[in-house]
Design a protein around this motif. Structure first.
Motif, PDB file in Angstrom:
ATOM      1  N   VAL A 104      37.406  10.499  27.077  1.00  0.00           N
ATOM      2  CA  VAL A 104      36.923  11.803  26.597  1.00  0.00           C
ATOM      3  C   VAL A 104      37.461  12.850  27.573  1.00  0.00           C
ATOM      4  CG1 VAL A 104      34.908  13.227  26.034  1.00  0.00           C
ATOM      5  CG2 VAL A 104      34.780  10.738  25.730  1.00  0.00           C
ATOM      6  N   LEU A 105      38.207  13.821  27.066  1.00  0.00           N
ATOM      7  CA  LEU A 105      38.715  14.904  27.922  1.00  0.00           C
ATOM      8  C   LEU A 105      37.835  16.126  27.710  1.00  0.00           C
ATOM      9  CD1 LEU A 105      42.563  14.515  27.339  1.00  0.00           C
ATOM     10  CD2 LEU A 105      41.131  13.488  29.126  1.00  0.00           C
ATOM     11  N   GLU A 106      37.240  16.596  28.764  1.00  0.00           N
ATOM     12  CA  GLU A 106      36.301  17.720  28.668  1.00  0.00           C
ATOM     13  C   GLU A 106      36.768  18.836  29.597  1.00  0.00           C
ATOM     14  OE1 GLU A 106      33.523  18.929  26.934  1.00  0.00           O
ATOM     15  OE2 GLU A 106      33.915  20.560  28.342  1.00  0.00           O
ATOM     16  N   GLY A 107      36.922  20.034  29.045  1.00  0.00           N
ATOM     17  CA  GLY A 107      37.419  21.166  29.824  1.00  0.00           C
ATOM     18  C   GLY A 107      36.444  21.648  30.886  1.00  0.00           C
ATOM     19  N   HIS A 135      39.303  18.814  32.348  1.00  0.00           N
ATOM     20  CA  HIS A 135      40.602  18.621  31.691  1.00  0.00           C
ATOM     21  C   HIS A 135      40.623  19.463  30.415  1.00  0.00           C
ATOM     22  CE1 HIS A 135      40.998  15.245  34.399  1.00  0.00           C
ATOM     23  NE2 HIS A 135      42.250  15.080  34.008  1.00  0.00           N
ATOM     24  N   GLN A 136      41.277  20.603  30.505  1.00  0.00           N
ATOM     25  CA  GLN A 136      41.361  21.511  29.363  1.00  0.00           C
ATOM     26  C   GLN A 136      42.624  21.175  28.565  1.00  0.00           C
ATOM     27  OE1 GLN A 136      38.982  23.756  28.635  1.00  0.00           O
ATOM     28  NE2 GLN A 136      40.033  24.543  26.824  1.00  0.00           N
ATOM     29  N   VAL A 137      42.439  20.662  27.380  1.00  0.00           N
ATOM     30  CA  VAL A 137      43.594  20.210  26.593  1.00  0.00           C
ATOM     31  C   VAL A 137      44.323  21.420  26.011  1.00  0.00           C
ATOM     32  CG1 VAL A 137      44.322  18.884  24.574  1.00  0.00           C
ATOM     33  CG2 VAL A 137      42.524  17.997  26.074  1.00  0.00           C
ATOM     34  N   ALA A 187      46.862  18.165  29.274  1.00  0.00           N
ATOM     35  CA  ALA A 187      45.664  18.909  29.688  1.00  0.00           C
ATOM     36  C   ALA A 187      45.922  19.573  31.029  1.00  0.00           C
ATOM     37  CB  ALA A 187      44.481  17.952  29.808  1.00  0.00           C
ATOM     38  N   GLU A 188      45.296  20.736  31.224  1.00  0.00           N
ATOM     39  CA  GLU A 188      45.349  21.391  32.545  1.00  0.00           C
ATOM     40  C   GLU A 188      44.147  20.929  33.339  1.00  0.00           C
ATOM     41  OE1 GLU A 188      47.592  25.541  31.269  1.00  0.00           O
ATOM     42  OE2 GLU A 188      45.491  25.596  31.864  1.00  0.00           O
ATOM     43  N   HIS A 189      44.425  20.608  34.613  1.00  0.00           N
ATOM     44  CA  HIS A 189      43.340  20.071  35.442  1.00  0.00           C
ATOM     45  C   HIS A 189      43.312  20.758  36.809  1.00  0.00           C
ATOM     46  CE1 HIS A 189      40.559  17.336  37.217  1.00  0.00           C
ATOM     47  NE2 HIS A 189      41.447  16.819  38.058  1.00  0.00           N
ATOM     48  N   GLY A 190      42.129  21.120  37.243  1.00  0.00           N
ATOM     49  CA  GLY A 190      41.944  21.662  38.594  1.00  0.00           C
ATOM     50  C   GLY A 190      42.365  23.106  38.721  1.00  0.00           C
ATOM     51  N   LEU A 250      30.192  34.879  17.805  1.00  0.00           N
ATOM     52  CA  LEU A 250      31.158  33.988  18.442  1.00  0.00           C
ATOM     53  C   LEU A 250      32.559  34.319  17.938  1.00  0.00           C
ATOM     54  CD1 LEU A 250      29.171  30.790  17.446  1.00  0.00           C
ATOM     55  CD2 LEU A 250      29.196  31.806  19.722  1.00  0.00           C
ATOM     56  N   LYS A 251      33.566  33.841  18.714  1.00  0.00           N
ATOM     57  CA  LYS A 251      34.947  33.925  18.211  1.00  0.00           C
ATOM     58  C   LYS A 251      35.313  32.544  17.722  1.00  0.00           C
ATOM     59  CE  LYS A 251      36.879  37.237  21.394  1.00  0.00           C
ATOM     60  NZ  LYS A 251      37.410  37.224  22.739  1.00  0.00           N
ATOM     61  N   LEU A 252      35.528  32.419  16.448  1.00  0.00           N
ATOM     62  CA  LEU A 252      35.854  31.108  15.902  1.00  0.00           C
ATOM     63  C   LEU A 252      37.173  30.604  16.469  1.00  0.00           C
ATOM     64  CD1 LEU A 252      33.595  30.782  13.772  1.00  0.00           C
ATOM     65  CD2 LEU A 252      35.376  30.198  12.171  1.00  0.00           C
ATOM     66  N   GLU A 253      37.207  29.342  16.824  1.00  0.00           N
ATOM     67  CA  GLU A 253      38.456  28.757  17.327  1.00  0.00           C
ATOM     68  C   GLU A 253      38.487  27.293  16.921  1.00  0.00           C
ATOM     69  OE1 GLU A 253      40.445  29.582  21.408  1.00  0.00           O
ATOM     70  OE2 GLU A 253      39.261  27.762  21.661  1.00  0.00           O
ATOM     71  N   LEU A 254      39.569  26.875  16.317  1.00  0.00           N
ATOM     72  CA  LEU A 254      39.662  25.482  15.901  1.00  0.00           C
ATOM     73  C   LEU A 254      40.504  24.685  16.878  1.00  0.00           C
ATOM     74  CD1 LEU A 254      39.913  25.486  12.029  1.00  0.00           C
ATOM     75  CD2 LEU A 254      37.943  25.439  13.527  1.00  0.00           C
ATOM     76  N   LEU A 255      40.285  23.389  16.901  1.00  0.00           N
ATOM     77  CA  LEU A 255      41.037  22.451  17.743  1.00  0.00           C
ATOM     78  C   LEU A 255      41.059  22.891  19.209  1.00  0.00           C
ATOM     79  CD1 LEU A 255      44.074  21.723  15.378  1.00  0.00           C
ATOM     80  CD2 LEU A 255      41.942  20.463  15.551  1.00  0.00           C
ATOM     81  N   GLY A 256      39.983  23.501  19.644  1.00  0.00           N
ATOM     82  CA  GLY A 256      39.844  23.863  21.058  1.00  0.00           C
ATOM     83  C   GLY A 256      40.968  24.751  21.567  1.00  0.00           C
TER      84      GLY A 256
END
Ligand SMILES: Cc1cc2nc3c(=O)[nH]c(=O)nc-3n(C[C@H](O)[C@H](O)[C@H](O)COP(=O)(O)OP(=O)(O)OC[C@H]3O[C@@H](n4cnc5c(N)ncnc54)[C@H](O)[C@@H]3O)c2cc1C
Length: 499
Positions: A34-37, A102-104, A120-123, A345-351
């Motif tokens: 599971v990748l979580e931002g 981990h922000q995909v 993903a961007e990390h750190g 909210l600002k709708l955003e799909l697929l993160g």
């Protein structure tokens, strides 16, 4: 080097933890990460920290099918929901498979390899970390985590007090004995008003147009009786089905007999606020019930707060912010020390992730959703997306089960790739949602389409989805199953990684 998993799940909210649970239960040999931002489990229920944050649907249907909700409150507060999600993750060892921070950003599909490469961007340095997977499951919710939606108001810089958005609630915000104006009329505004009014000098809910507001008991006496007298799973199952049927009945009634439903809802408000209150101006929307989500308030808390004089509703339009508050188009001025923009909210799909298939960028707005979970011509990718007219988790649970069924079917038949293909000329495009809510209308050009017939049509009907997704054919003639040449060769097994 990219680490390989059978599945990458993006997001550790209610849906992501649910997806991991279903995968472990139904496809126990599959590896996943599971990748979580963010740095926490819970998504929405960890992010939103405004006073009184709570669900606006009951926990018997917002909870998972597999984990009974055991608390007395049916309309639960945010921290209790967060604990429920965290408990699910730890009880099932899912927490060990989460990579936080981990922000995909990108996912690229290669048909030759029949796999996704996920970046993903990390750190703090935003180091790029790569993963590969056979199936990508997006459980990233439906709105931007970067910030909420605030319309442009003239003169905001001149306001001498504080302006806050509920999505970024400042921990140090002291509203005791302060005059608060909350802009908005949705679920967040009706939650904030009675809660802040307990300590504030006065709270004004400033709305451009009203919403249907309905009160329900915070605790469901019947469900609690069941819980005390029956085994937990049985009690939960009955309470869940009761709420499902009730939701379906009220939604159908609203769509078929809107005038009758409108009268019923407005009569309830009249009973709460008395005959002298101006219900026509402040509580009578200009649309039919369920053209937008109804706003639920537990135990009449909003109405009691209005009756006590601690809060009030103003229906008007904003001319501009002023140093002391807000000037309205009617000429009136509202004095405020704090302004809360509960404007959505600002709708955003697929993160917010960029997607490409075999080197070609995918514009998700140009796709059609298959069974409300996959996208035309995009292989091996599903999204967990809930209902607009019922609790989110009802559909997500079904989606997760279906994805697992499909993966098992592919394994049994030696397929590596599944791609929904829309080749039926008799099917025409329709908007993804037939809701008139502002946040859906604002995002109309970024949302995918639905089709006029199954399996491309969204029925927003749990009972129907339950039958079609649990029992319907996987090989339905629309989903194309294939095994790209290289993937089909008896090549080296990929290194199975554990998170
Ligand atoms: C204030 C509020 C109240 C609500 N109340 C209800 C309710 O009562 N009933 C109901 O049915 N629904 C409600 N909803 C809708 C609610 O969002 C869902 O019920 C549910 O919590 C969504 O869960 P989720 O896991 O799908 O998404 P989220 O809770 O949004 O979680 C998504 C997760 O994915 C992560 N993520 C996103 N993009 C990326 C990326 N690119 N890379 C890595 N990680 C990423 C996020 O950090 C987050 O942790 C409410 C929503 C809000 C905002």
């Amino acid at each position: 080097m990219a680490q390989h998993f059978d599945m990458v799940i993006v997001g550790a909210g209610l849906s992501g933890i649910g997806a991991a649970y279903h995968l472990q239960a139904n496809c126990p040999r599959k590896s996943y990460v599971v990748l979580e931002g963010r740095e926490a489990i819970g998504g929405t229920w960890d992010l939103f920290r405004y006073p009184g944050i709570r669900s606006d649907s009951d926990m018997y249907t917002l909870g998972y099918s597999f984990k009974p909700w055991r608390e007395a409150k049916a309309i639960a507060d945010g921290p209790s929901i967060r604990n429920y999600v965290c408990e699910t993750a730890s009880e099932n060892g899912i927490d060990r498979n989460i990579r936080f921070g981990h922000q995909v950003k990108r996912a690229s599909w290669s048909s030759v390899d029949a796999r996704w490469t996920v970046e993903a961007e990390h750190g703090p340095e935003k180091e790029i970390v790569r993963f590969t997977c056979n199936f990508l499951f997006m459980c990233s919710g439906y709105y931007s985590y970067a910030g909420g939606y605030t319309p442009e108001f003239a003169g905001t810089e001149s306001f001498a007090g504080r302006i806050v958005h509920p999505q970024k609630w400042p921990e140090d915000l002291d509203y005791k004995n302060k005059r608060v104006v909350i802009i908005g009329s949705g679920a967040t505004a009706v939650t904030l008003v009675p809660e802040m009014a307990k300590d504030a000098a006065h709270v004004t809910m400033l709305q451009r147009s009203p919403t249907y507001v309905v009160s329900r008991p915070g605790e469901d006496a019947f469900a609690n009786w069941l819980r005390r007298n029956l085994p937990a799973k049985l009690a939960y199952g009955i309470a869940r089905w009761r709420m499902v049927l009730l939701q379906m009945f009220t939604f159908r009634l609203a769509r078929r007999r809107p005038e009758k439903m409108k009268k019923f809802l407005l009569d309830m408000v009249r009973q709460e606020l008395g005959p002298d209150y101006d219900i026509a101006t402040h509580f009578t929307p200009n649309y039919n019930p369920w053209d937008q989500r109804l706003c639920l308030v537990p135990d009449s808390d909003l109405f009691q707060s209005i009756k006590s004089g601690k809060s009030s509703v103003v229906t008007d339009q904003i001319e501009s912010f002023t140093p002391k508050g807000i000037k309205l188009k009617s000429g009136k001025e509202l004095q405020a020390d704090i302004i809360v923009t509960a404007t959505g909210l600002k709708l955003e799909l697929l993160g917010g992730m960029q997607v490409s298939v075999d080197g070609v960028a995918v514009n998700i707005a140009k796709t059609m959703t298959y069974k409300g979970m996959m996208y035309s011509d995009v292989p091996n990718l599903a999204s967990a997306f809930g209902y607009t007219n019922a609790s989110w988790t009802l559909k997500c649970d079904l989606t997760c089960e279906y994805v697992c069924r499909m993966l098992n079917y592919m394994d049994a038949h030696g397929y590596k790739q599944c791609t929904p293909r829309q080749r039926d000329p008799s099917i025409h495009e329709e908007p993804w949602f037939d809701f008139s809510s502002g946040y859906i209308q604002r995002a109309a050009d970024v949302l995918p389409k639905q089709g006029s017939k199954k399996p491309w049509k969204l029925y927003q009907n749990y009972a129907l989805d339950l039958v079609t997704l649990r029992l319907g054919r996987i090989d339905d003639g629309t989903m194309e199953f294939s095994s790209p040449h290289r993937a089909a060769m008896p090549a080296k097994e990929p290194v199975r990684a554990t998170a």
